[in-house]
Write a protein that holds these residues in place. Structure first.
Motif, mmCIF file in Angstrom:
data_model
loop_
_atom_site.group_PDB
_atom_site.id
_atom_site.type_symbol
_atom_site.label_atom_id
_atom_site.label_comp_id
_atom_site.label_asym_id
_atom_site.label_seq_id
_atom_site.Cartn_x
_atom_site.Cartn_y
_atom_site.Cartn_z
ATOM 1 N N GLU A 162 28.367 17.789 121.228
ATOM 2 C CA GLU A 162 29.748 18.156 121.524
ATOM 3 C C GLU A 162 30.565 18.263 120.236
ATOM 4 O O GLU A 162 31.474 19.081 120.137
ATOM 5 N N ARG A 163 30.237 17.432 119.241
ATOM 6 C CA ARG A 163 30.945 17.511 117.953
ATOM 7 C C ARG A 163 30.548 18.761 117.168
ATOM 8 O O ARG A 163 31.222 19.127 116.209
ATOM 9 N N ALA A 164 29.445 19.400 117.547
ATOM 10 C CA ALA A 164 29.026 20.635 116.879
ATOM 11 C C ALA A 164 29.859 21.830 117.318
ATOM 12 O O ALA A 164 29.684 22.931 116.773
ATOM 13 N N GLY A 165 30.751 21.630 118.283
ATOM 14 C CA GLY A 165 31.602 22.720 118.733
ATOM 15 C C GLY A 165 30.784 23.828 119.371
ATOM 16 O O GLY A 165 29.931 23.604 120.224
ATOM 17 N N SER A 166 31.027 25.043 118.912
ATOM 18 C CA SER A 166 30.332 26.205 119.479
ATOM 19 C C SER A 166 29.214 26.713 118.574
ATOM 20 O O SER A 166 28.668 27.794 118.816
ATOM 21 N N LEU A 167 28.845 25.939 117.540
ATOM 22 C CA LEU A 167 27.812 26.379 116.612
ATOM 23 C C LEU A 167 26.445 26.420 117.291
ATOM 24 O O LEU A 167 26.170 25.660 118.225
ATOM 25 N N SER A 168 25.581 27.298 116.813
ATOM 26 C CA SER A 168 24.204 27.318 117.284
ATOM 27 C C SER A 168 23.480 26.076 116.759
ATOM 28 O O SER A 168 23.870 25.504 115.740
ATOM 29 N N LEU A 169 22.398 25.682 117.433
ATOM 30 C CA LEU A 169 21.786 24.379 117.193
ATOM 31 C C LEU A 169 20.353 24.504 116.668
ATOM 32 O O LEU A 169 19.626 25.431 117.016
ATOM 33 N N THR A 170 19.981 23.526 115.834
ATOM 34 C CA THR A 170 18.604 23.359 115.380
ATOM 35 C C THR A 170 18.085 22.051 115.954
ATOM 36 O O THR A 170 18.660 20.988 115.700
ATOM 37 N N VAL A 171 16.988 22.106 116.708
ATOM 38 C CA VAL A 171 16.473 20.927 117.392
ATOM 39 C C VAL A 171 14.972 20.805 117.120
ATOM 40 O O VAL A 171 14.201 21.718 117.438
ATOM 41 N N PHE A 172 14.587 19.681 116.509
ATOM 42 C CA PHE A 172 13.178 19.348 116.324
ATOM 43 C C PHE A 172 12.831 18.257 117.334
ATOM 44 O O PHE A 172 13.506 17.234 117.406
ATOM 45 N N MET A 173 11.772 18.475 118.110
ATOM 46 C CA MET A 173 11.383 17.525 119.149
ATOM 47 C C MET A 173 9.900 17.189 119.003
ATOM 48 O O MET A 173 9.127 17.972 118.468
#
Length: 529
Positions: A162-173
Motif C-alpha cells: 500500500e505504501r508503494a502507491g500505484s507503482l508496478s511491483l517486483t516480487v521474488f517468491m
C-alpha cells in the motif's frame, strides 16, 4: 554697585553664608570616614568582580572541553542533518536497489530500518513509494511457520504494497518449508494465506521470480497458483524467472509467457526422472521473438539452439548446458546480442575434431562473454573471429594443465583486439606443478612476431596460481604503466590482480617491494599466494 542696608539676613542667605564658612575639625572627620567607607566598598566590589571573572573563565574552559568532546559527533551528524531531503531520498533508493528488501519471519525489512534512523528519514521512507515497490519473500529452512505466522506476514505485505502507491511491483517468491509439499491435500498448506495476499496484487506485477527446491511429485500450491495466471492477469509483467525441480509441465500451454510486455525470461527446469519433466521447447506459448533477455538452465543444447533461433531481439543470454555436439548444426544468428554467459555442463574433454554450439553462433556486436568450462578444447577461435568487439572476457573454472593451457588462452586472445577486461580463473593446482607464465605475461607487452595481444587491455585478473620471474613481472607492469609513454599505443593498466607462487623467498620479497612501489605510484594492484 552695592547698596548697604540695615535689615537682618533671610534664612536662605544664612544657609549660603553657613556653607561658605570653612568646616570645623569635627566635620572633617565625618567626611573622611565616609570617604574611607566608600573606598572599602569599592575594593569589595573589585574583589567580587575578580572572583566572578575567574568563575566565568572556568565555565568557558568547561564549555570548550565539552564542545571538544562532542566534536566527532558533530562531524558525523551535522553533515547528515544538513543534507537536502532529495539527497537523502536518493540514498534510500540506492540502498533498496543494491539489496532487495526481504519479508521474512521475525526480521525487520530494510525500508522499516531506514524509517527508524531519524524523524526526517522516517518521513522520507514512508513517503517514497519506490522503497516499497519490491519484495523478496523468504522462508527460513529451520523454522516451520503456522497459520498465525502467515497471517502476520500477510498483514505486513499489505501495508508494504500500500505504501508503494500505484507503482508496478517486483516480487521474488520461494516455496515454503518443503514438508508442506508432502501433504496430499495441498490446499491445507497455511502458506496460502500469504500467497493469496501476494497474488491479489498480480495486476501490478512488473517482475516476478519463483523458486522451488522440492522435487516431489506433488505440485505445491504456489506453483499451481502461478501456472493458473494468464497474460491478462499480469498486464504489466516484463520479467519472469522460474526455477523449478518439478511442476514445469503446468506452464506448457499457459499464456503467462506470451504477455505483450514480457521481454525477460529465465527458465531453470531441472532434468530428472521425476514425473512432470519437460524441456524448455515445450513452452509453446512463450513469445520468444519478443524477448531481449533469456536464461536457460539444465536443458539440452539442441533445445537451447531451437530457442535461440526463434529470438529476434536478444541482448542478454545465459545458458547452462553441455556445449558439445555430435554433428554440426545450422547457424544461429544473434545480431543484437551484447552479453553471453555460458556454464558448460559437459562431462569431460571432447574428442579431436568435435563440434560445439559456438561453431554455429554468430554474434557480431557481442561485448561481454563469460564462460565456465573445465576444458578449453571447445572451438572458440572461430567464434571470437566472428565477434571482434568483445571488451570483457571471463574464462572461469578451466583446468590449468601448465603452459599448454596458457598457450591456448593466449591464442584465443589474439582474436580479441578490443578487450579491456580479462578475468582468468583456473581450477586450483598443486604448487609444485603451477605453470611457468613468463611467456604468457610477456605476450601482453612484447611483440613476439604476431603482435601484442589485447593492446587495449586495462584490467587483468588471474586466479588459480602461476609462477613468473621478477624481471617478467616488472616488465609486465612497467611497459603499460600510467604516466609513462606506453610503447605501440598500449593503454595503461588500471587494475591488476595476480595469484602467485614463489620458488625462493629472496625473489618473493623483491616482488612484494615492486608491488608496493606500484601501489604508491597509483596502480590498483593485488598480488597474493
Amino acid at each position: 554697585m552695592l547698596i548697604k542696608t540695615n535689615r537682618p539676613p533671610t534664612d536662605q542667605e544664612r544657609a549660603i553664608i553657613q556653607e561658605s564658612i570653612p568646616p570645623t575639625n569635627a566635620k572633617l572627620r565625618v567626611v573622611e570616614a565616609q570617604i574611607s567607607e566608600t573606598m572599602t566598598h569599592i575594593q569589595a566590589l573589585k574583589s567580587q568582580i575578580h572572583e566572578t571573572e575567574k568563575k566565568l573563565r572556568h565555565l568557558r574552559n568547561e564549555e570548550a572541553a565539552i564542545l571538544e568532546t562532542f566534536a566527532n559527533h558533530r562531524r558525523i551528524f551535522s553533515p547528515f542533518r544538513n543534507l537536502p531531503a532529495d539527497v537523502l531520498r536518493e540514498i534510500c533508493v540506492a540502498c533498496v536497489q543494491v539489496d532487495m528488501p526481504t519479508l521474512s519471519y521475525r526480521t525487520t525489512p530494510l525500508p522499516y530500518i531506514l524509517a527508524q534512523i531519524s524523524s526526517t528519514m522516517r518521513h522520507i521512507a514512508l513517503t517514497t513509494p519506490f522503497l516499497w515497490a519490491s519484495m523478496n519473500v523468504s522462508f527460513s529452512p529451520h523454522k516451520r511457520l503456522d497459520k498465525w505466522d502467515y497471517l502476520v506476514l500477510a498483514s505486513k505485505a499489505i501495508g508494504w504494497f500500500e505504501r508503494a502507491g500505484s507503482l508496478s511491483l517486483t516480487v521474488f517468491m520461494q516455496d515454503p518449508n518443503p514438508e508442506f509439499l508432502l501433504l496430499k491435500n495441498v490446499q491445507s498448506d497455511p502458506s496460502t494465506i500469504l500467497f493469496d495476499t501476494l497474488f491479489s496484487y498480480s495486476n501490478r506485477w512488473r517482475r516476478i521470480e519463483f523458486e522451488s527446491e522440492c522435487a516431489s511429485a506433488i505440485i505445491s500450491a504456489p506453483i499451481i497458483r502461478i501456472a493458473a495466471l494468464t497474460a491478462d492477469d499480469v498486464p504489466l509483467l516484463e520479467s519472469i524467472t522460474l526455477r523449478l525441480k518439478s511442476g514445469g509441465s503446468k506452464f506448457c500451454n499457459n499464456t503467462l509467457l506470451a504477455g505483450p510486455k514480457l521481454t525477460r525470461l529465465a527458465l531453470d527446469i531441472y532434468r530428472d526422472a521425476l514425473p512432470g519433466y519437460i524441456g524448455v521447447t515445450d513452452f509453446i506459448q512463450a513469445n520468444w521473438a519478443n524477448l531481449t533477455s533469456v536464461t536457460l538452465g539444465h536443458c539440452s543444447i539442441n533445445e537451447v539452439a531451437r530457442v535461440l533461433r526463434q529470438t529476434r531481439r536478444l541482448v542478454f543470454c545465459h545458458i547452462y548446458a553441455d556445449l558439445r555436439l555430435e554433428n554440426p548444426m545450422a547457424e544461429i544468428k544473434l545480431p543484437f546480442l551484447k552479453t553471453l554467459r555460458v556454464d558448460d555442463q559437459g562431462p569431460g574433454p571432447s574428442s579431436s575434431g568435435a563440434h560445439s554450439v559456438f561453431d554455429s553462433i554468430s554474434a557480431p556486436v557481442l561485448s561481454t562473454f563469460k564462460i565456465h568450462a573445465v576444458y578449453l578444447d571447445i572451438s572458440l577461435a572461430g567464434f571470437f573471429k566472428r565477434s571482434p568487439d568483445i571488451q570483457e572476457l571471463a574464462l572461469c573454472r578451466f583446468r590449468n594443465d601448465g603452459e599448454e593451457s596458457l598457450a591456448v588462452v593466449a591464442e584465443l586472445l589474439h582474436y580479441c583486439p578490443s578487450l579491456s577486461t580479462l578475468n582468468l580463473r583456473c581450477l586450483g593446482s598443486i604448487v609444485s606443478r603451477l605453470p611457468d607464465a613468463n611467456r604468457f605475461l610477456l605476450a601482453f607487452v612484447e611483440d613476439g612476431g604476431a603482435g601484442v595481444i589485447c593492446p587495449c587491455l586495462q584490467e587483468f585478473k588471474f586466479v588459480g596460481g602461476i609462477k613468473c620471474s621478477l624481471q617478467t613481472l616488472r616488465q609486465f607492469l612497467e611497459v603499460k604503466q600510467r604516466g609513462t609513454a606506453p610503447m605501440r599505443a598500449l593503454l595503461p593498466w588500471k587494475r591488476v590482480v595476480i595469484e602467485m607462487s614463489w620458488t625462493d623467498n629472496s625473489e618473493r620479497y623483491q616482488m612484494l617491494e615492486l608491488v608496493s612501489q606500484k601501489k604508491a605510484a597509483g596502480l590498483d594492484i593485488i598480488m597474493y599466494t
